[in-house]
Write a protein that holds these residues in place. Structure first.
Motif, PDB file in Angstrom:
ATOM      1  N   GLU A 288       6.011 -16.916  14.098  1.00 19.56           N
ATOM      2  CA  GLU A 288       6.658 -16.898  12.557  1.00 19.56           C
ATOM      3  C   GLU A 288       6.654 -15.939  11.889  1.00 19.56           C
ATOM      4  N   PHE A 289       4.967 -16.093  11.387  1.00 22.15           N
ATOM      5  CA  PHE A 289       3.771 -15.424  10.641  1.00 22.15           C
ATOM      6  C   PHE A 289       4.408 -13.813  10.395  1.00 22.15           C
ATOM      7  N   THR A 290       3.855 -13.360  11.812  1.00 20.89           N
ATOM      8  CA  THR A 290       4.113 -12.259  12.720  1.00 20.89           C
ATOM      9  C   THR A 290       5.372 -11.312  12.544  1.00 20.89           C
ATOM     10  N   ARG A 291       6.637 -12.453  12.458  1.00 19.78           N
ATOM     11  CA  ARG A 291       7.994 -11.662  12.900  1.00 19.78           C
ATOM     12  C   ARG A 291       8.417 -11.908  11.652  1.00 19.78           C
ATOM     13  N   ALA A 292       7.770 -12.368  10.316  1.00 20.24           N
ATOM     14  CA  ALA A 292       7.606 -12.191   8.964  1.00 20.24           C
ATOM     15  C   ALA A 292       7.007 -11.095   8.044  1.00 20.24           C
ATOM     16  N   ARG A 293       5.968 -10.672   9.042  1.00 20.78           N
ATOM     17  CA  ARG A 293       5.011 -10.375   8.472  1.00 20.78           C
ATOM     18  C   ARG A 293       5.727  -8.108   8.460  1.00 20.78           C
ATOM     19  N   ASP A 294       6.414  -8.736   9.948  1.00 15.43           N
ATOM     20  CA  ASP A 294       7.018  -7.047  10.447  1.00 15.43           C
ATOM     21  C   ASP A 294       8.369  -6.998   9.682  1.00 15.43           C
ATOM     22  N   ARG A 295       9.150  -8.092   9.298  1.00 16.67           N
ATOM     23  CA  ARG A 295       9.798  -7.543   8.111  1.00 16.67           C
ATOM     24  C   ARG A 295       9.556  -7.182   6.647  1.00 16.67           C
ATOM     25  N   LEU A 296       8.237  -7.508   6.557  1.00 17.39           N
ATOM     26  CA  LEU A 296       7.744  -7.073   4.910  1.00 17.39           C
ATOM     27  C   LEU A 296       7.271  -6.276   5.529  1.00 17.39           C
ATOM     28  N   ALA A 297       6.618  -5.403   6.194  1.00 16.59           N
ATOM     29  CA  ALA A 297       6.187  -4.245   6.723  1.00 16.59           C
ATOM     30  C   ALA A 297       7.640  -3.360   6.874  1.00 16.59           C
ATOM     31  N   GLU A 298       8.647  -3.931   6.798  1.00 17.23           N
ATOM     32  CA  GLU A 298       9.564  -3.322   6.913  1.00 17.23           C
ATOM     33  C   GLU A 298      10.504  -2.458   5.834  1.00 17.23           C
ATOM     34  N   GLU A 299      10.421  -3.480   5.458  1.00 14.83           N
ATOM     35  CA  GLU A 299      10.531  -3.322   3.673  1.00 14.83           C
ATOM     36  C   GLU A 299       9.748  -3.036   2.211  1.00 14.83           C
ATOM     37  N   ARG A 300       8.572  -2.984   3.067  1.00 16.73           N
ATOM     38  CA  ARG A 300       7.900  -1.503   2.601  1.00 16.73           C
ATOM     39  C   ARG A 300       7.463  -0.599   2.383  1.00 16.73           C
ATOM     40  N   ARG A 301       8.399   0.166   3.669  1.00 19.25           N
ATOM     41  CA  ARG A 301       8.653   1.041   4.195  1.00 19.25           C
ATOM     42  C   ARG A 301       9.905   1.904   3.846  1.00 19.25           C
ATOM     43  N   ALA A 302      10.964   1.006   3.042  1.00 21.39           N
ATOM     44  CA  ALA A 302      11.371   1.146   2.787  1.00 21.39           C
ATOM     45  C   ALA A 302      11.413   1.079   1.185  1.00 21.39           C
ATOM     46  N   LEU A 303      10.780   0.572   0.293  1.00 24.22           N
ATOM     47  CA  LEU A 303      10.528   0.775  -0.740  1.00 24.22           C
ATOM     48  C   LEU A 303      11.124   2.404  -1.411  1.00 24.22           C
ATOM     49  N   PRO A 304      11.754   2.395  -2.967  1.00 24.70           N
ATOM     50  CA  PRO A 304      11.645   3.913  -3.544  1.00 24.70           C
ATOM     51  C   PRO A 304      10.036   4.354  -4.170  1.00 24.70           C
ATOM     52  N   TRP A 305      10.364   5.751  -3.844  1.00 23.40           N
ATOM     53  CA  TRP A 305       9.026   6.612  -4.194  1.00 23.40           C
ATOM     54  C   TRP A 305       9.115   6.946  -5.687  1.00 23.40           C
ATOM     55  N   VAL A 306       8.299   7.313  -6.129  1.00 21.35           N
ATOM     56  CA  VAL A 306       7.961   8.110  -7.253  1.00 21.35           C
ATOM     57  C   VAL A 306       7.050   9.550  -7.345  1.00 21.35           C
ATOM     58  N   LYS A 307       7.437  10.781  -7.238  1.00 23.90           N
ATOM     59  CA  LYS A 307       6.952  12.139  -7.263  1.00 23.90           C
ATOM     60  C   LYS A 307       6.362  12.091  -8.433  1.00 23.90           C
ATOM     61  N   ILE A 308       5.133  12.895  -7.912  1.00 20.34           N
ATOM     62  CA  ILE A 308       4.222  13.208  -8.339  1.00 20.34           C
ATOM     63  C   ILE A 308       4.652  14.630  -8.777  1.00 20.34           C
TER      64      ILE A 308
END
Length: 245
Positions: free
Chosen positions: A25-45
């Motif tokens: 359950e934790f592994t699947r939750a961690r996978d979902r969290l990683a996918e959500e992290r990759r989908a975060l918006p970006w800020v141009k430097i």
């Protein structure tokens, strides 16, 4: 340590399988969290940052070393310190040998600290490290990415660490920031983490979490009080006692 029931191998396997269901359950939750992290918006430097590195002066783009992804380890080492933070060194011992593996996946990892380059080089030589370590002395980089604070901010209680969830009592704090550079060489800030968010990058902690005693930090003045620089541990192995039912 809490008392432990002693059982047959068959009973142990049943208990272990029940726990494995929770691990999955934790592994699947961690996978979902990683996918959500990759989908975060970006800020141009758009700001120019200057660093002093192994090959002289460098800009943020140079830290990528021609790869599209950059992970910056904000290593606590203030200009007036004689050695780097023992906790950050704990992390550095872990990522020292993974640099080529990250490079194989188009990712560069570098450390950045406010201490001058000569101090970084001396401490790196002492610890036997080979990763790229840059000084941000004279740059706003550490302040802009919320890992350095002025004495005035600390005295006034205006330090906002870990996205405002906690304060910090000294001028330098630990963290990780991630950047991406596109084909047009635009640089974007994609992610940062601090405090307990850094835990998952420390493999030693995860090994300890597998053991009966765990991190064994209960009763210490603060959780990482036991950590030392690698060359400062005493060659004594403490024997732990436990009770059984």
């Amino acid at each position: 340590m809490q008392p432990h029931k002693i059982v047959s191998r068959a009973e142990w396997i049943e208990a272990r399988k029940a726990h494995m269901a929770h691990e999955k359950e934790f592994t699947r939750a961690r996978d979902r969290l990683a996918e959500e992290r990759r989908a975060l918006p970006w800020v141009k430097i758009d700001k120019d940052y200057a660093f002093d590195g192994p090959n002289g002066r460098a800009g943020l783009a140079d830290l990528f070393k021609e790869r599209p992804q950059l992970v910056v380890q904000h290593f606590m080492f203030a200009p007036d310190w004689d050695a780097g933070c023992k906790s950050c060194s704990f992390w550095a011992d872990g990522f020292e040998r993974m640099i080529p593996h990250l490079a194989a996946r188009d990712t560069t990892l570098a450390a950045v600290s406010r201490a001058p380059r000569d101090k970084l080089e001396a401490f790196s030589n002492r610890m036997g490290w080979t990763f790229d370590w840059y000084s941000s002395a004279g740059s706003d980089f550490n302040c802009d990415f919320a890992v350095s604070f002025t004495p005035e901010q600390i005295e006034a209680g205006h330090v906002s660490y870990n996205f405002g969830t906690s304060g910090f009592g000294i001028e330098d704090a630990p963290g990780i920031s991630v950047f991406y550079r596109d084909e047009a060489r635009n640089i974007f800030h994609t992610y940062s983490c601090f405090a307990r968010g850094l835990d998952m990058m420390n493999a030693a902690y995860h090994y300890l979490d597998l053991t009966p005693l765990g991190r064994h930090e209960e009763g210490l003045p603060y959780p990482m009080d036991w950590v030392r620089l690698r060359d400062q541990y005493q060659p004594v192995v403490a024997q732990a006692s436990c009770c059984h039912n």
